[in-house]
Design an enzyme around this catalytic site. Structure first.
Site, short mmCIF file in Angstrom:
data_model
loop_
_atom_site.label_atom_id
_atom_site.label_comp_id
_atom_site.label_asym_id
_atom_site.label_seq_id
_atom_site.Cartn_x
_atom_site.Cartn_y
_atom_site.Cartn_z
CD GLU A 83 44.18 50.87 52.65
OE1 GLU A 83 43.18 51.62 52.65
OE2 GLU A 83 45.24 51.13 53.26
CE1 TYR A 142 45.17 45.22 27.03
CE2 TYR A 142 44.36 47.46 26.85
CZ TYR A 142 44.98 46.37 26.28
OH TYR A 142 45.41 46.42 24.98
N GLY A 143 41.86 45.10 32.83
CA GLY A 143 41.61 45.17 34.27
C GLY A 143 41.86 43.84 34.96
CB ALA A 174 34.75 49.45 42.54
#
Length: 410
Positions: free
Chosen positions: A155, A170-171, A198
């Site tokens: 999770e 970077y993400g 998100a």
């Protein structure tokens, strides 16, 4: 601390002079105090001292900092040792506690709607792990997650990159490392509750709203959030996520090798030179590589082409005699319509079609002949617009041309 303020200086003749914070204060003589001018040689030396700079000018080569990492990818930064990734948990060591505290600061700043107490409680909980992305020994982001090995999923609780390091890839690179880490430990399902801000990021990382993991595996184990959407990403156990370009390249090479066993499309032949020596037409089968590619001649022989030319000549004469053909008999005059060839890039008219037909080798099929007629009508409609009578002429003439050409018995 004493502060500089605007000062009012007054000379002996009560002449006021305003001096600002950055002004240079000098003794300004009154007319009675002024001295005679210095000799010419001394004046020249004083001018040179004034013109000579006290320090070198700063520019791209003299003091401006240069960012050596600018323009390189996150993968290249990792290879150079600028970036590194660590998966840690709260093991009470001072090193990990310091790293977790730095990551907590990133989450607190980038996730302002999330209570800080809740962030701290999850991050420092020993069941939660954190994947950190560290640049030049500074934590710039990470992912906090809790693995459920027995249930076969993790999770994701928090995911963020500090604002000054965003939009650099970077993400995505961070999520790729998370996939590879959990693939190695045998966990292939990622679950998270994503808010509206998100969802787009997780979709780009392969997450979907379709949950394939059995509900009894995750129901009651993960924290559900109001206003969040449950999303899942499934990791393939045979994919090395940190080396996907190499895998794709290998797959492409295998596919190309297979294609080459049944096709000659990879072969490149030299250009045709016959047209440089006056040739106007050559048989298609004479083009290098055509027969090897599997081409079969289903076209007309020369006798049939000659018969087609005769029929097309009759059709063309009938078109010229049509009541709506008069705007198309000659090329559009640039003197009468100066902007025509600015709009129409491929002009065609009945005189041009007659000249092409006269060569005897241009219209070798009736479809090529009809294509020129349709282009001629389309040009007219494009230039004149629907409210013009020429537009209606083009519509009626095109319909007539199609009827004549389609009725040819060849």
């Amino acid at each position: 601390m004493e502060t500089q303020q605007q000062t009012l200086l007054q000379d002996n003749n009560n002449n006021n002079l305003n001096i600002g914070n950055n002004d240079l204060v000098t003794n300004v003589p009154t007319p009675q105090q002024q001295q005679p001018p210095p000799p010419p040689q001394q004046q020249q030396q004083q001018q040179q001292q004034i013109l000579q700079p006290q320090q070198p000018l700063l520019g791209p080569e003299d003091g401006l900092p240069v960012d050596s990492t600018r323009g390189i990818t996150a993968k290249e930064e990792k290879e150079r040792g600028i970036l590194r990734f660590e998966v840690i948990t709260n093991d009470s060591s001072s090193k990990n506690l310091e790293l977790l505290m730095n990551l907590k600061n990133v989450f607190s700043k980038q996730l302002p709607k999330m209570p800080r107490e809740y962030i701290v409680r999850l991050m420092f909980d020993r069941f939660h792990h954190s994947l950190l992305i560290i640049k030049n020994n500074n934590v710039i982001g990470g992912i906090c997650f809790r693995p459920f090995p027995q249930q076969g999923f993790i999770e994701i609780a928090f995911c963020a990159i500090t604002s000054s390091e965003q939009v650099k890839g970077y993400g995505s690179f961070l999520m790729t490392h998370l996939k590879e880490h959990n693939r190695k430990v045998g966990i292939y399902h990622f679950l998270t509750f994503a808010d509206n801000f998100a969802i787009e990021y997780f979709q780009k990382q392969g997450f979907t709203h379709e949950i394939t993991l059995a509900k009894e595996k995750w129901k009651g184990f993960i924290q559900e959030y109001d206003g969040g959407s449950l999303m899942e990403c499934v990791v393939h156990k045979n994919v090395t996520y940190l080396d996907i370009p190499t895998m794709v390249k290998a797959q492409r090479n295998v596919l190309n090798d297979k294609i080459r066993t049944i096709s000659t499309s990879h072969l490149v032949y030299s250009g045709l030179q016959c047209f440089n020596h006056g040739e106007r037409r050559i048989p298609i089968e004479k083009i290098p590589g055509i027969l090897e590619a599997g081409w079969i001649n289903n076209g007309l022989d020369q006798q049939q082409i000659n018969s087609l030319q005769q029929q097309l000549a009759v059709v063309l004469q009938s078109i010229k005699n049509h009541d709506d053909a008069w705007p198309f008999l000659q090329p559009v005059s640039i003197e009468e319509v100066p902007t025509y060839y600015t709009v129409v890039k491929d002009p065609v008219d009945l005189q041009m079609i007659s000249n092409r037909l006269a060569t005897g080798n241009y219209y070798i099929t009736k479809n090529i002949f009809l294509a020129d007629l349709k282009r001629m009508c389309n040009n007219c409609r494009e230039f004149n617009g629907e409210n013009s009578p020429y537009y209606d002429n083009a519509d009626r003439l095109e319909k007539y041309c199609k009827t004549l050409v389609n009725n040819l018995k060849i």
